[in-house]
Design a protein around this motif. Structure first.
Motif, PDB file in Angstrom:
ATOM      1  N   PHE A  90       0.836  -1.207   0.000  1.00 44.49           N
ATOM      2  CA  PHE A  90       0.000   0.000   0.000  1.00 44.49           C
ATOM      3  C   PHE A  90       0.872   1.259   0.000  1.00 44.49           C
ATOM      4  CE2 PHE A  90      -1.925   3.382   2.610  1.00 44.49           C
ATOM      5  CZ  PHE A  90      -3.002   3.706   1.790  1.00 44.49           C
ATOM      6  N   VAL A  91       1.857   1.317   0.893  1.00 44.80           N
ATOM      7  CA  VAL A  91       2.726   2.486   0.968  1.00 44.80           C
ATOM      8  C   VAL A  91       3.531   2.648  -0.319  1.00 44.80           C
ATOM      9  CG1 VAL A  91       4.704   3.501   2.166  1.00 44.80           C
ATOM     10  CG2 VAL A  91       2.865   2.443   3.483  1.00 44.80           C
ATOM     11  N   GLY A  92       4.004   1.532  -0.877  1.00 44.14           N
ATOM     12  CA  GLY A  92       4.736   1.605  -2.132  1.00 44.14           C
ATOM     13  C   GLY A  92       3.879   2.089  -3.288  1.00 44.14           C
ATOM     14  N   THR A  93       2.584   1.768  -3.231  1.00 44.33           N
ATOM     15  CA  THR A  93       1.667   2.150  -4.308  1.00 44.33           C
ATOM     16  C   THR A  93       1.327   3.631  -4.276  1.00 44.33           C
ATOM     17  OG1 THR A  93       0.668  -0.054  -4.326  1.00 44.33           O
ATOM     18  CG2 THR A  93      -0.603   1.735  -5.327  1.00 44.33           C
ATOM     19  N   VAL A  94       0.930   4.114  -3.110  1.00 48.10           N
ATOM     20  CA  VAL A  94       0.406   5.486  -3.028  1.00 48.10           C
ATOM     21  C   VAL A  94       1.507   6.524  -2.871  1.00 48.10           C
ATOM     22  CG1 VAL A  94      -1.772   4.703  -2.082  1.00 48.10           C
ATOM     23  CG2 VAL A  94       0.044   5.342  -0.524  1.00 48.10           C
ATOM     24  N   GLY A  95       2.707   6.114  -2.448  1.00 46.03           N
ATOM     25  CA  GLY A  95       3.764   7.086  -2.240  1.00 46.03           C
ATOM     26  C   GLY A  95       3.484   7.961  -1.028  1.00 46.03           C
ATOM     27  N   ARG A  96       4.244   9.040  -0.900  1.00 50.93           N
ATOM     28  CA  ARG A  96       4.127   9.886   0.284  1.00 50.93           C
ATOM     29  C   ARG A  96       4.040  11.371  -0.044  1.00 50.93           C
ATOM     30  NH1 ARG A  96       8.770   6.421   3.565  1.00 50.93           N
ATOM     31  NH2 ARG A  96       7.417   4.695   4.121  1.00 50.93           N
ATOM     32  N   TYR A 229       0.194  22.814  -3.656  1.00 47.75           N
ATOM     33  CA  TYR A 229      -0.270  21.551  -3.072  1.00 47.75           C
ATOM     34  C   TYR A 229      -1.355  20.930  -3.942  1.00 47.75           C
ATOM     35  CZ  TYR A 229      -3.793  24.838  -1.272  1.00 47.75           C
ATOM     36  OH  TYR A 229      -4.756  25.814  -1.170  1.00 47.75           O
ATOM     37  N   ASP A 230      -1.499  19.615  -3.813  1.00 53.21           N
ATOM     38  CA  ASP A 230      -2.496  18.846  -4.560  1.00 53.21           C
ATOM     39  C   ASP A 230      -2.983  17.723  -3.655  1.00 53.21           C
ATOM     40  OD1 ASP A 230      -4.062  17.491  -6.320  1.00 53.21           O
ATOM     41  OD2 ASP A 230      -2.453  16.913  -7.700  1.00 53.21           O
ATOM     42  N   LEU A 231      -4.285  17.685  -3.380  1.00 50.80           N
ATOM     43  CA  LEU A 231      -4.813  16.785  -2.354  1.00 50.80           C
ATOM     44  C   LEU A 231      -5.460  15.506  -2.883  1.00 50.80           C
ATOM     45  CD1 LEU A 231      -6.437  19.349   0.112  1.00 50.80           C
ATOM     46  CD2 LEU A 231      -4.246  18.181   0.319  1.00 50.80           C
ATOM     47  N   ILE A 232      -5.550  15.337  -4.205  1.00 53.95           N
ATOM     48  CA  ILE A 232      -6.278  14.177  -4.710  1.00 53.95           C
ATOM     49  C   ILE A 232      -5.624  12.860  -4.277  1.00 53.95           C
ATOM     50  CG2 ILE A 232      -5.017  14.096  -6.907  1.00 53.95           C
ATOM     51  CD1 ILE A 232      -7.689  13.248  -8.205  1.00 53.95           C
ATOM     52  N   GLU A 233      -4.294  12.881  -4.065  1.00 49.77           N
ATOM     53  CA  GLU A 233      -3.598  11.654  -3.665  1.00 49.77           C
ATOM     54  C   GLU A 233      -3.880  11.256  -2.216  1.00 49.77           C
ATOM     55  OE1 GLU A 233       0.552  12.026  -4.532  1.00 49.77           O
ATOM     56  OE2 GLU A 233       0.150  12.988  -6.448  1.00 49.77           O
ATOM     57  N   LEU A 234      -4.618  12.108  -1.516  1.00 50.65           N
ATOM     58  CA  LEU A 234      -4.944  11.816  -0.122  1.00 50.65           C
ATOM     59  C   LEU A 234      -6.067  10.779   0.005  1.00 50.65           C
ATOM     60  CD1 LEU A 234      -4.156  12.795   2.722  1.00 50.65           C
ATOM     61  CD2 LEU A 234      -6.020  14.443   2.583  1.00 50.65           C
ATOM     62  N   ILE A 235      -6.830  10.570  -1.054  1.00 51.71           N
ATOM     63  CA  ILE A 235      -8.018   9.707  -0.995  1.00 51.71           C
ATOM     64  C   ILE A 235      -7.707   8.290  -0.516  1.00 51.71           C
ATOM     65  CG2 ILE A 235      -9.840   8.636  -2.402  1.00 51.71           C
ATOM     66  CD1 ILE A 235      -9.878  11.200  -4.085  1.00 51.71           C
ATOM     67  N   ILE A 258      -4.995   0.009  -2.010  1.00 46.81           N
ATOM     68  CA  ILE A 258      -4.039  -0.296  -3.080  1.00 46.81           C
ATOM     69  C   ILE A 258      -4.665  -0.053  -4.449  1.00 46.81           C
ATOM     70  CG2 ILE A 258      -2.767  -2.166  -4.217  1.00 46.81           C
ATOM     71  CD1 ILE A 258      -2.367  -3.344  -1.340  1.00 46.81           C
ATOM     72  N   VAL A 259      -5.894  -0.536  -4.633  1.00 48.00           N
ATOM     73  CA  VAL A 259      -6.587  -0.365  -5.928  1.00 48.00           C
ATOM     74  C   VAL A 259      -6.836   1.112  -6.212  1.00 48.00           C
ATOM     75  CG1 VAL A 259      -8.722  -0.813  -7.183  1.00 48.00           C
ATOM     76  CG2 VAL A 259      -7.647  -2.654  -5.865  1.00 48.00           C
ATOM     77  N   THR A 260      -7.349   1.838  -5.211  1.00 50.19           N
ATOM     78  CA  THR A 260      -7.631   3.261  -5.382  1.00 50.19           C
ATOM     79  C   THR A 260      -6.344   4.048  -5.622  1.00 50.19           C
ATOM     80  OG1 THR A 260      -9.470   3.027  -3.837  1.00 50.19           O
ATOM     81  CG2 THR A 260      -8.786   5.258  -4.371  1.00 50.19           C
ATOM     82  N   GLY A 261      -5.327   3.737  -4.833  1.00 49.23           N
ATOM     83  CA  GLY A 261      -4.047   4.426  -4.989  1.00 49.23           C
ATOM     84  C   GLY A 261      -3.433   4.179  -6.360  1.00 49.23           C
ATOM     85  N   SER A 262      -3.542   2.952  -6.846  1.00 49.57           N
ATOM     86  CA  SER A 262      -3.002   2.628  -8.177  1.00 49.57           C
ATOM     87  C   SER A 262      -3.691   3.452  -9.251  1.00 49.57           C
ATOM     88  CB  SER A 262      -3.183   1.140  -8.466  1.00 49.57           C
ATOM     89  OG  SER A 262      -2.496   0.341  -7.526  1.00 49.57           O
ATOM     90  N   ALA A 272       4.165   6.059 -13.568  1.00 52.17           N
ATOM     91  CA  ALA A 272       3.938   5.442 -14.873  1.00 52.17           C
ATOM     92  C   ALA A 272       3.399   4.032 -14.671  1.00 52.17           C
ATOM     93  CB  ALA A 272       5.231   5.399 -15.672  1.00 52.17           C
ATOM     94  N   PRO A 273       2.480   3.582 -15.537  1.00 49.40           N
ATOM     95  CA  PRO A 273       1.940   2.218 -15.382  1.00 49.40           C
ATOM     96  C   PRO A 273       3.033   1.162 -15.307  1.00 49.40           C
ATOM     97  CG  PRO A 273       0.697   3.439 -17.026  1.00 49.40           C
ATOM     98  CD  PRO A 273       1.881   4.294 -16.674  1.00 49.40           C
ATOM     99  N   THR A 274       4.119   1.382 -16.022  1.00 50.93           N
ATOM    100  CA  THR A 274       5.205   0.393 -16.023  1.00 50.93           C
ATOM    101  C   THR A 274       5.975   0.364 -14.704  1.00 50.93           C
ATOM    102  OG1 THR A 274       6.600   2.069 -17.062  1.00 50.93           O
ATOM    103  CG2 THR A 274       5.536   0.473 -18.514  1.00 50.93           C
ATOM    104  N   ASP A 275       5.852   1.446 -13.925  1.00 51.78           N
ATOM    105  CA  ASP A 275       6.586   1.518 -12.651  1.00 51.78           C
ATOM    106  C   ASP A 275       5.735   1.063 -11.467  1.00 51.78           C
ATOM    107  OD1 ASP A 275       8.778   2.569 -13.944  1.00 51.78           O
ATOM    108  OD2 ASP A 275       8.133   4.651 -13.633  1.00 51.78           O
TER     109      ASP A 275
END
Length: 449
Positions: A90-96, A229-235, A258-262, A272-275
């Motif tokens: 999860f942390v790897g997917t959504v980043g920080r 700032y951009d808050l959409i990644e907070l979801i 994980i699914v939402t963050g992806s 990037a999808p490949t990353d």
């Protein structure tokens, strides 16, 4: 009373002597930065396991392997490992990156005199969402330095506020290593432990906030901090936080995150999808050491229990702490001592779990209370020790930005950990707790006598 075997505790002693001794040598003798964290803790635990295997010659090595296998294969250990992996993905997917967005949003809309209070509140929220105090400190400390430089607030006060907020989330987050370890080790639901902890942590956080505000209002200000700032990644973080609080299964919550963050990170171009798969793998790999510690400690503890070590330790604790409330304090001091020795609150909890579980049965303390005490006291000590990762990362972040600050300048402003200790003691000795091990009303053994 069943007689124990004190010599069976030798593996724990060997681990503590090696880890603490090498840590002191690296940190203070050789001057190696983050000396405690340059020691391969997995290797030290392997040495301790080897010592345990050489003990008790009445058992064959095959018998010892069977005992270790039962310990490692316990349902709670397997579940703990799987949750560690899922949380890492999860942390790897959504980043920080979203953490900085939250901070800059609040700093842009709230008056400058409340900047340090904002740092504390943001750190609380970010650490609850991310589940990592070190990650929170890494992200928010540079902002704290900017606040101190631009506004005139004391740098130690700003850094300590970030550290206090980070420990708040470390104690409460559903994806924190400490929460996972405490809940799975004691067999309680995360939402139950959260509710137990929240009653202790909230008063400490509110009083901390009042103290910070009182100090802030007496400071002459020079400027403010502005940033995009951009808050959409907070979801995804909000999904995990809300899902955990309302009691959704932790695996379902993490999968949804994980699914939402992806979807969000790919759609917004952050990843990037490949990353994406690579980031997931990196996140899971980041949990390797914690997972291996859980495996090795469970094997060592299985042997120690078989040899009678835990019985001896429990008998010693019961000779010091007679009452139920004393037993609760004993649990806290046990995990605190482990944390002082290891400088790692997750490791401290994993090591204390089996002993605390036996104590909970003997003192008639509920699983949720036991998990709460282990997590809370470990965070109290981890939040103030000058050689802990949290303190060292905060100091390092300041140094990299050209600002010198020492641990002993920061410690006097660490209001939250000290108030968390005070709140814990209030809930142990003053606030009645009638929930026993089996969930029914319990009576203090001292009162029965």
């Amino acid at each position: 009373m069943e007689k124990g075997n004190v010599r069976a505790l030798l593996p724990i002693g060997v681990f503590l002597v090696l880890y603490l001794g090498l840590g002191i040598l690296f940190e203070y003798g050789l001057g190696i930065p983050m000396g405690f964290y340059n020691i391969p803790i997995v290797v030290i635990f392997l040495v301790a396991l080897m010592v345990a295997c050489f003990q008790n010659r009445s058992l064959s090595f095959d018998d010892k392997l069977t005992i270790m296998g039962r310990g490692i294969g316990d349902k709670t250990i397997v579940t703990m490992i799987l949750i560690f992996m899922a949380a890492g993905v999860f942390v790897g997917t959504v980043g920080r990156d979203s953490a900085e967005s939250v901070a800059y949003l609040m700093l842009s809309v709230i008056p400058a005199e409340f900047s340090v209070a904002v740092l504390f509140v943001v750190s609380c929220f970010v650490s609850v969402s991310m589940g990592t105090s070190v990650g929170t400190i890494t992200l928010i400390t540079p902002i704290a330095v900017a606040v101190a430089a631009a506004s005139g607030f004391s740098l130690p006060l700003c850094v300590a506020s970030v550290m206090g907020g980070a420990m708040f989330g470390d104690n409460l987050s559903f994806i924190s290593d400490t929460t996972i370890a405490a809940c799975q080790g004691q067999g309680c639901k995360m939402k139950d432990k959260f509710r137990e902890n929240f009653k202790i942590a909230l008063p400490a956080a509110l009083v901390t906030l009042v103290i910070i505000l009182a100090l802030s209002l007496n400071t002459d200000l020079a400027g403010t901090v502005q940033h995009d700032y951009d808050l959409i990644e907070l979801i995804p973080y909000l999904i995990v936080l809300v899902g955990g609080i309302i009691g959704v299964n932790v695996f379902v919550v993490l999968l949804a995150g994980i699914v939402t963050g992806s979807a969000i990170t790919v759609a917004t171009g952050v990843t990037a999808p490949t990353d994406l798969l690579g980031n997931m793998g990196t996140g899971a790999a980041g949990m390797f050491e914690t997972t291996m510690v859980a495996v090795l400690v469970s094997a060592i503890c299985a042997l120690i229990r078989e040899y009678g070590g835990f019985t001896a330790l429990l008998n010693g604790i019961q000779s010091l702490f007679k009452s139920r409330k004393g037993g609760m304090l004993g649990m806290g001091l046990l995990v605190g001592a482990m944390d002082i020795a290891t400088a790692n609150n997750t490791v401290a909890i994993v090591m204390a779990n089996p002993i605390a579980s036996d104590m909970a049965r003997n003192y008639d303390i509920s699983r949720r209370k036991t998990a709460s005490l282990l997590d809370t006291f470990s965070c109290v000590f981890q939040g103030v020790i000058p050689y802990g990762a949290q303190m060292l990362v905060a100091i390092s972040a300041c140094t990299e930005l050209g600002f010198a600050v020492s641990a002993f300048q920061i410690i006097p402003f660490l209001f939250y950990p000290f108030l968390l200790l005070a709140s814990s003691l209030v809930f142990i000795f003053i606030v009645p707790d009638r929930r026993g091990w089996d969930g029914e009303a319990a009576q203090d053994p001292a009162e029965q006598a």
